[in-house]
Write a protein that holds these residues in place. Structure first.
Motif, PDB file in Angstrom:
ATOM      1  N   SER A  95      31.830  57.887  67.397  1.00 12.14           N
ATOM      2  CA  SER A  95      30.595  58.650  67.228  1.00 12.14           C
ATOM      3  C   SER A  95      29.986  58.300  65.880  1.00 12.14           C
ATOM      4  N   VAL A  96      28.669  58.387  65.790  1.00  7.87           N
ATOM      5  CA  VAL A  96      27.990  58.097  64.522  1.00  7.87           C
ATOM      6  C   VAL A  96      28.539  58.983  63.415  1.00  7.87           C
ATOM      7  N   THR A  97      28.767  60.252  63.719  1.00  7.95           N
ATOM      8  CA  THR A  97      29.295  61.181  62.717  1.00  7.95           C
ATOM      9  C   THR A  97      30.604  60.688  62.141  1.00  7.95           C
ATOM     10  N   SER A  98      31.536  60.318  62.995  1.00  6.79           N
ATOM     11  CA  SER A  98      32.850  59.856  62.552  1.00  6.79           C
ATOM     12  C   SER A  98      32.752  58.560  61.765  1.00  6.79           C
ATOM     13  N   LEU A  99      31.939  57.616  62.242  1.00 10.85           N
ATOM     14  CA  LEU A  99      31.812  56.322  61.583  1.00 10.85           C
ATOM     15  C   LEU A  99      31.161  56.447  60.210  1.00 10.85           C
ATOM     16  N   VAL A 100      30.160  57.312  60.098  1.00 11.70           N
ATOM     17  CA  VAL A 100      29.494  57.524  58.810  1.00 11.70           C
ATOM     18  C   VAL A 100      30.457  58.137  57.803  1.00 11.70           C
TER      19      VAL A 100
ATOM     20  N   LEU B  88      24.182  52.943  61.204  1.00 13.53           N
ATOM     21  CA  LEU B  88      25.081  53.772  60.408  1.00 13.53           C
ATOM     22  C   LEU B  88      24.520  53.999  59.007  1.00 13.53           C
ATOM     23  N   ALA B  89      23.898  52.980  58.426  1.00 16.89           N
ATOM     24  CA  ALA B  89      23.356  53.105  57.070  1.00 16.89           C
ATOM     25  C   ALA B  89      22.234  54.137  57.001  1.00 16.89           C
ATOM     26  N   TRP B  90      21.357  54.159  57.995  1.00 18.17           N
ATOM     27  CA  TRP B  90      20.303  55.187  58.013  1.00 18.17           C
ATOM     28  C   TRP B  90      20.923  56.577  58.015  1.00 18.17           C
ATOM     29  N   ASN B  91      21.920  56.771  58.852  1.00 19.82           N
ATOM     30  CA  ASN B  91      22.589  58.074  58.921  1.00 19.82           C
ATOM     31  C   ASN B  91      23.339  58.389  57.636  1.00 19.82           C
TER      32      ASN B  91
ATOM     33  N   ALA C 114      22.552  57.409  54.638  1.00 18.21           N
ATOM     34  CA  ALA C 114      21.575  57.762  53.610  1.00 18.21           C
ATOM     35  C   ALA C 114      21.132  59.213  53.731  1.00 18.21           C
ATOM     36  N   VAL C 115      21.107  59.744  54.943  1.00 24.64           N
ATOM     37  CA  VAL C 115      20.705  61.132  55.167  1.00 24.64           C
ATOM     38  C   VAL C 115      21.853  62.087  54.861  1.00 24.64           C
ATOM     39  N   ASN C 116      23.049  61.759  55.338  1.00 22.60           N
ATOM     40  CA  ASN C 116      24.178  62.687  55.265  1.00 22.60           C
ATOM     41  C   ASN C 116      25.052  62.526  54.030  1.00 22.60           C
ATOM     42  N   HIS C 117      24.946  61.390  53.345  1.00 21.94           N
ATOM     43  CA  HIS C 117      25.744  61.151  52.133  1.00 21.94           C
ATOM     44  C   HIS C 117      24.850  60.570  51.044  1.00 21.94           C
ATOM     45  N   ALA C 118      23.755  61.252  50.784  1.00 24.56           N
ATOM     46  CA  ALA C 118      22.787  60.754  49.802  1.00 24.56           C
ATOM     47  C   ALA C 118      23.408  60.578  48.424  1.00 24.56           C
TER      48      ALA C 118
END
Length: 391
Positions: free
Chosen positions: A142-147, A173-176, A178-182
């Motif tokens: 999942s994107v969540t897990s990979l990020v 993954l990088a877009w996500n 940047a949002v979730n781990h700024a």
């Protein structure tokens, strides 16, 4: 009631699309089998990396192991080995390079050399690829897990933040990230990968047809077989065929052998396809309910001859935030950083020099000329796309 009907309609469209495009994928596979029938079950022994990937000038091959706590891991994976290649002195700012499908760390070979004078450049094999571990649990992809895994990789490498360089699935993954781990992003560079806003706004019927393979990949086991049949002819077609680089000298048969090595096992191919199966149009965890809000500058580089992702996706993605700079690379394919590494590196240096929190890096780019905007460069945010967009 309306939302329930909408969910049902989306599911119906999704499964009908799998049936339609699944048939196309099967027909393409049969065509390949007929054309290359003499080597249908031929598989070269790929137990060793090709020599081009062991060139010491690319950097040092190493690995790290991540340990997941039960309360933070949404799946059964408790530890994970990540293979990487690193170039540049320890202690320099970290540049973390994240590849796409169906690649591996080697797709960053030009950047590993180019940026090692000012960065600790680390190119990873994503989970499931190459010599990284290949979790069997589909939920891990999942994107969540990979990020979250990317965030842990940065910490395990001994850093608090990094400049993220990405392509294709790595870009998603990088877009996500940047949002979730700024707090862990210094700058972000994305190549030929739209953000969620751009994909939503730019998903036309043309793009729906270009995305046919995403639906074919929902089928069980057939995509894995298609990738490997006729000694991985699929990989030849991807990189040097109709979807491949426009300049064949930039990506040789030996280079393609590295990607074949990366996905030579059934487990690796299954993992790579599970990125698509776990994160399809029915998934809802891409941004975990957060608004699309960037806090760091992003450079979006786009090869204009991409056969999988349209130019409109690039323009719509750039319009999602004033912090995004869009640059086109004329004549380059989806594999933009391999098709025209000089221009890509020039654009990267220009961006890094202008936006680095470390100050100017004192490197003057000297490659090529700026690409035309093809009439799609954003002229400011569209009225319905503010920097914060609820998804």
């Amino acid at each position: 009631m309306a939302s329930a009907v909408q969910r049902i309609l989306v599911k119906v469209i999704f499964y009908i699309s799998i049936a339609i495009w699944g048939c196309r994928g099967i027909l393409m596979m049969l065509s390949t089998i007929i054309k290359f029938s003499k080597v249908l079950f031929v598989k070269k022994n790929r137990s060793q990396l090709p020599s081009c990937a062991t060139d010491p000038s690319l950097g040092t091959h190493d690995s790290l192991t991540l340990n997941f706590r039960g309360e933070t891991s949404a799946c059964s994976v408790r530890s994970l080995k990540i293979k990487y290649v690193a170039n540049g002195k320890s202690g320099l700012p970290l540049m973390l390079c994240i590849h796409g499908f169906p690649e591996c760390w080697y797709s960053w070979r030009h950047q590993l050399k180019e940026f090692s004078s000012k960065y600790r450049v680390v190119a990873i094999d994503l989970p499931g690829y190459g010599d990284s571990d290949k979790p069997a649990d589909k939920d891990f992809y999942s994107v969540t897990s990979l990020v979250d895994t990317i965030a842990q990789i940065i910490i395990e490498l001994g850093y608090e933040s990094a400049t993220i360089v990405s392509h294709d699935w790595g870009g998603a993954l990088a877009w996500n990230f940047a949002v979730n781990h700024a707090d862990k992003c210094e700058q972000v560079i994305v190549m030929n990968a739209p953000n969620a806003v751009g994909f939503q706004k730019g998903f036309t019927f043309k793009q729906y047809c270009m995305s046919w393979y995403m639906f074919f990949f929902q089928l069980p086991w057939l995509p894995e077989f298609m990738m490997s049949c006729c000694d991985f002819q699929f990989m030849n077609d991807c990189f040097r065929g109709a979807w491949g680089v426009t300049d064949k000298s930039r990506l040789t048969d030996e280079d393609v052998e590295v990607y074949k090595y990366s996905l030579s096992s059934w487990e690796a191919r299954n993992s790579a396809i599970n990125y698509y199966r776990r994160n399809n149009m029915l998934s809802r965890d891409h941004f975990r309910g957060k608004k699309f809000k960037l806090e760091c500058p992003v450079l979006l580089i786009w090869g204009t001859e991409d056969q999988a992702l349209s130019l409109e996706l690039a323009a719509k993605s750039a319009n999602a935030s004033d912090l995004i700079t869009l640059e086109y690379v004329e004549g380059a394919s989806h594999w933009v950083q391999q098709d025209n590494p000089e221009e890509v590196n020039r654009l990267m240096w220009e961006f890094l020099n202008s936006s680095s929190s470390y100050g100017r890096l004192d490197v003057e780019p000297s490659f090529g000329a700026l690409s035309p905007d093809y009439g799609l460069s954003p002229e400011g945010p569209e009225p319905d796309l503010s920097p914060e967009i609820e998804l």
